[in-house]
Scaffold this motif. Structure first.
Motif, PDB file in Angstrom:
ATOM      1  N   LEU A   6       0.832  -1.205   0.000  1.00 52.53           N
ATOM      2  CA  LEU A   6       0.000   0.000   0.000  1.00 52.53           C
ATOM      3  C   LEU A   6       0.866   1.255   0.000  1.00 52.53           C
ATOM      4  O   LEU A   6       0.601   2.217  -0.736  1.00 52.53           O
ATOM      5  N   VAL A   7       1.910   1.239   0.817  1.00 53.38           N
ATOM      6  CA  VAL A   7       2.805   2.404   0.898  1.00 53.38           C
ATOM      7  C   VAL A   7       3.557   2.599  -0.416  1.00 53.38           C
ATOM      8  O   VAL A   7       3.656   3.721  -0.943  1.00 53.38           O
ATOM      9  N   ILE A   8       4.086   1.500  -0.978  1.00 54.89           N
ATOM     10  CA  ILE A   8       4.864   1.609  -2.214  1.00 54.89           C
ATOM     11  C   ILE A   8       4.000   2.075  -3.381  1.00 54.89           C
ATOM     12  O   ILE A   8       4.435   2.873  -4.223  1.00 54.89           O
ATOM     13  N   ALA A   9       2.765   1.593  -3.440  1.00 53.24           N
ATOM     14  CA  ALA A   9       1.908   1.879  -4.593  1.00 53.24           C
ATOM     15  C   ALA A   9       1.208   3.231  -4.507  1.00 53.24           C
ATOM     16  O   ALA A   9       0.999   3.882  -5.541  1.00 53.24           O
ATOM     17  N   PHE A  10       0.835   3.676  -3.303  1.00 55.40           N
ATOM     18  CA  PHE A  10      -0.037   4.852  -3.202  1.00 55.40           C
ATOM     19  C   PHE A  10       0.551   6.002  -2.389  1.00 55.40           C
ATOM     20  O   PHE A  10      -0.052   7.072  -2.347  1.00 55.40           O
ATOM     21  N   LYS A  50       9.630   3.137  -6.863  1.00 53.20           N
ATOM     22  CA  LYS A  50       9.736   2.172  -7.951  1.00 53.20           C
ATOM     23  C   LYS A  50      10.891   1.198  -7.734  1.00 53.20           C
ATOM     24  O   LYS A  50      10.792   0.008  -8.037  1.00 53.20           O
ATOM     25  N   PHE A  51      11.987   1.710  -7.185  1.00 51.02           N
ATOM     26  CA  PHE A  51      13.126   0.839  -6.899  1.00 51.02           C
ATOM     27  C   PHE A  51      12.762  -0.207  -5.849  1.00 51.02           C
ATOM     28  O   PHE A  51      13.150  -1.373  -5.961  1.00 51.02           O
ATOM     29  N   CYS A  52      12.000   0.191  -4.834  1.00 52.64           N
ATOM     30  CA  CYS A  52      11.563  -0.759  -3.808  1.00 52.64           C
ATOM     31  C   CYS A  52      10.659  -1.834  -4.406  1.00 52.64           C
ATOM     32  O   CYS A  52      10.739  -3.008  -4.029  1.00 52.64           O
ATOM     33  N   GLY A  53       9.798  -1.417  -5.333  1.00 53.08           N
ATOM     34  CA  GLY A  53       8.937  -2.397  -5.982  1.00 53.08           C
ATOM     35  C   GLY A  53       9.725  -3.400  -6.799  1.00 53.08           C
ATOM     36  O   GLY A  53       9.416  -4.598  -6.798  1.00 53.08           O
ATOM     37  N   ARG A  54      10.759  -2.938  -7.498  1.00 49.69           N
ATOM     38  CA  ARG A  54      11.587  -3.854  -8.282  1.00 49.69           C
ATOM     39  C   ARG A  54      12.467  -4.718  -7.385  1.00 49.69           C
ATOM     40  O   ARG A  54      12.870  -5.823  -7.778  1.00 49.69           O
ATOM     41  N   LEU A  55      12.795  -4.227  -6.212  1.00 56.28           N
ATOM     42  CA  LEU A  55      13.651  -4.975  -5.299  1.00 56.28           C
ATOM     43  C   LEU A  55      12.950  -6.226  -4.765  1.00 56.28           C
ATOM     44  O   LEU A  55      13.617  -7.156  -4.289  1.00 56.28           O
ATOM     45  N   ILE A  56      11.626  -6.247  -4.812  1.00 53.30           N
ATOM     46  CA  ILE A  56      10.870  -7.392  -4.310  1.00 53.30           C
ATOM     47  C   ILE A  56      11.244  -8.659  -5.069  1.00 53.30           C
ATOM     48  O   ILE A  56      11.454  -9.724  -4.476  1.00 53.30           O
ATOM     49  N   ASP A  57      11.362  -8.568  -6.396  1.00 50.24           N
ATOM     50  CA  ASP A  57      11.729  -9.740  -7.195  1.00 50.24           C
ATOM     51  C   ASP A  57      13.115 -10.257  -6.828  1.00 50.24           C
ATOM     52  O   ASP A  57      13.351 -11.463  -6.776  1.00 50.24           O
ATOM     53  N   THR A  58      14.040  -9.337  -6.555  1.00 51.15           N
ATOM     54  CA  THR A  58      15.382  -9.750  -6.151  1.00 51.15           C
ATOM     55  C   THR A  58      15.362 -10.439  -4.803  1.00 51.15           C
ATOM     56  O   THR A  58      16.060 -11.441  -4.584  1.00 51.15           O
ATOM     57  N   PHE A  59      14.570  -9.934  -3.892  1.00 53.19           N
ATOM     58  CA  PHE A  59      14.487 -10.523  -2.552  1.00 53.19           C
ATOM     59  C   PHE A  59      13.917 -11.933  -2.603  1.00 53.19           C
ATOM     60  O   PHE A  59      14.329 -12.804  -1.829  1.00 53.19           O
ATOM     61  N   ILE A  60      12.981 -12.184  -3.522  1.00 52.51           N
ATOM     62  CA  ILE A  60      12.403 -13.520  -3.659  1.00 52.51           C
ATOM     63  C   ILE A  60      13.467 -14.531  -4.077  1.00 52.51           C
ATOM     64  O   ILE A  60      13.424 -15.693  -3.678  1.00 52.51           O
ATOM     65  N   PRO A  87       3.521   8.491  -2.373  1.00 51.44           N
ATOM     66  CA  PRO A  87       4.677   8.910  -3.178  1.00 51.44           C
ATOM     67  C   PRO A  87       5.890   9.230  -2.303  1.00 51.44           C
ATOM     68  O   PRO A  87       5.808  10.029  -1.377  1.00 51.44           O
ATOM     69  N   PHE A  88       7.000   8.588  -2.591  1.00 51.25           N
ATOM     70  CA  PHE A  88       8.255   8.881  -1.903  1.00 51.25           C
ATOM     71  C   PHE A  88       9.395   8.496  -2.827  1.00 51.25           C
ATOM     72  O   PHE A  88       9.244   7.632  -3.700  1.00 51.25           O
ATOM     73  N   PRO A  89      10.542   9.119  -2.698  1.00 52.46           N
ATOM     74  CA  PRO A  89      11.686   8.808  -3.573  1.00 52.46           C
ATOM     75  C   PRO A  89      12.116   7.349  -3.423  1.00 52.46           C
ATOM     76  O   PRO A  89      12.275   6.849  -2.313  1.00 52.46           O
ATOM     77  N   GLY A  90      12.275   6.684  -4.540  1.00 52.85           N
ATOM     78  CA  GLY A  90      12.719   5.301  -4.516  1.00 52.85           C
ATOM     79  C   GLY A  90      11.601   4.296  -4.435  1.00 52.85           C
ATOM     80  O   GLY A  90      11.866   3.100  -4.201  1.00 52.85           O
TER      81      GLY A  90
END
Length: 290
Positions: free
Chosen positions: A91-95, A102-112, A97-100
């Motif tokens: 919810l925080v990442i999608a709605f 999109k990077f946090c969203g892409r980092l999810i795949d790496t963490f998996i 707005p804060f710097p980074g």
């Protein structure tokens, strides 16, 4: 002649289609069904004296009951934690707005893609008896014993599994949130709806299929989790996978280990069937994890 050749090609095509399925079936039989058959046969005793006596003895033992209870409690607790934290973080990442973001969203795949032992190793360095937190508190409080010892308990296992598997909930949630029409949120906000009401009536309703699918997958994965429980070394916390390892590797009691393995396989297949039913019901294109 052309019509005859075309008709012959049509008749031969189904045969070739069936032959293409032979190689994967052979691989599946060698790598899955044959070992599973050996486990089932071992759980039933010697080939000449097949019986369910081993099942009756193991399923009635206190050790098995404790292992099953720990497995279910840890799986349910970890799945609940994954759903709560996964929804909040997504919810925080999608709605928000804060710097980074999109990077946090892409980092999810790496963490998996990271192995689970890295998280447990990090937890040991931070929350362990000789970890950073306990060393700092021992110096601050001037005590000899570490004041924080939750890591080596059932709660430590739940926290570690929640940390590892939360991205499996966040990934479909972020995909679902990206498809929500922002106009719905703007209209609800202009009509005086508060943020919590927008989350409950608009966002949560749209995210429900992804939450159920992600939670089902997390439940399936946590039921079969072995490395985290073993690596943390929580005293008295013995799950079914750890119990199988202990019986087979440490005690050389292969019959008991195979009985527990059969039960664990049945439990896993049941949960997987539920997961696939949930995906089929809500639509795999909206909550697909793969």
């Amino acid at each position: 002649m052309a019509d005859v050749a075309a008709a012959a090609t049509i008749e031969r095509k189904p045969i070739w289609d069936r032959l293409w399925s032979v190689p994967p079936l052979l691989v599946l039989a060698i790598l899955f069904f044959y070992p599973l058959g050996l486990i089932v046969r071992q759980s039933l005793g010697n080939p000449g004296t097949l019986s369910l006596a081993a099942f009756a003895e193991v399923l009635s033992s206190r050790e098995f009951h404790d292992g099953l209870q720990h497995t279910i409690v840890i799986a349910l607790g970890s799945t609940a934690g994954c759903l709560v934290f996964g929804f909040i973080f997504s919810l925080v990442i999608a709605f928000v707005p804060f710097p980074g973001a999109k990077f946090c969203g892409r980092l999810i795949d790496t963490f998996i893609a990271l192995p689970t032992f890295l998280v447990t190793l990090a937890f040991t360095f931070i929350y362990g008896s000789a970890g950073l937190l306990n060393e700092g508190l021992m110096r601050l409080m001037q005590v000899d014993l570490p004041p924080v010892d939750f890591l080596y308990s059932q709660w430590g296992v739940i926290l570690a599994e929640t940390t590892v598997y939360t991205p499996f909930v966040m990934r479909p949630l972020l995909a679902t949130f990206s498809q929500i029409d922002q106009a719905q949120i703007e209209v609800a906000s202009s009509l005086g709806a508060r943020p919590w009401r927008i989350v409950r009536q608009v966002i949560l309703r749209a995210a429900m299929p992804a939450l159920i699918a992600g939670g089902s997958l997390c439940l399936l994965l946590t039921v079969n989790e072995f490395g985290i429980v073993l690596f943390i070394g929580a005293k008295g916390v013995i799950t079914l996978p750890v119990l199988i390892y202990a019986k087979a590797i440490q005690e050389f009691d292969y019959t008991t280990a195979c009985v527990i393995a059969v039960v664990n396989v049945v439990l896993s297949l049941t949960l997987y069937s539920i997961y696939r039913a949930v995906i089929a019901h809500f639509g795999g294109n909206r909550a697909d994890m793969v």
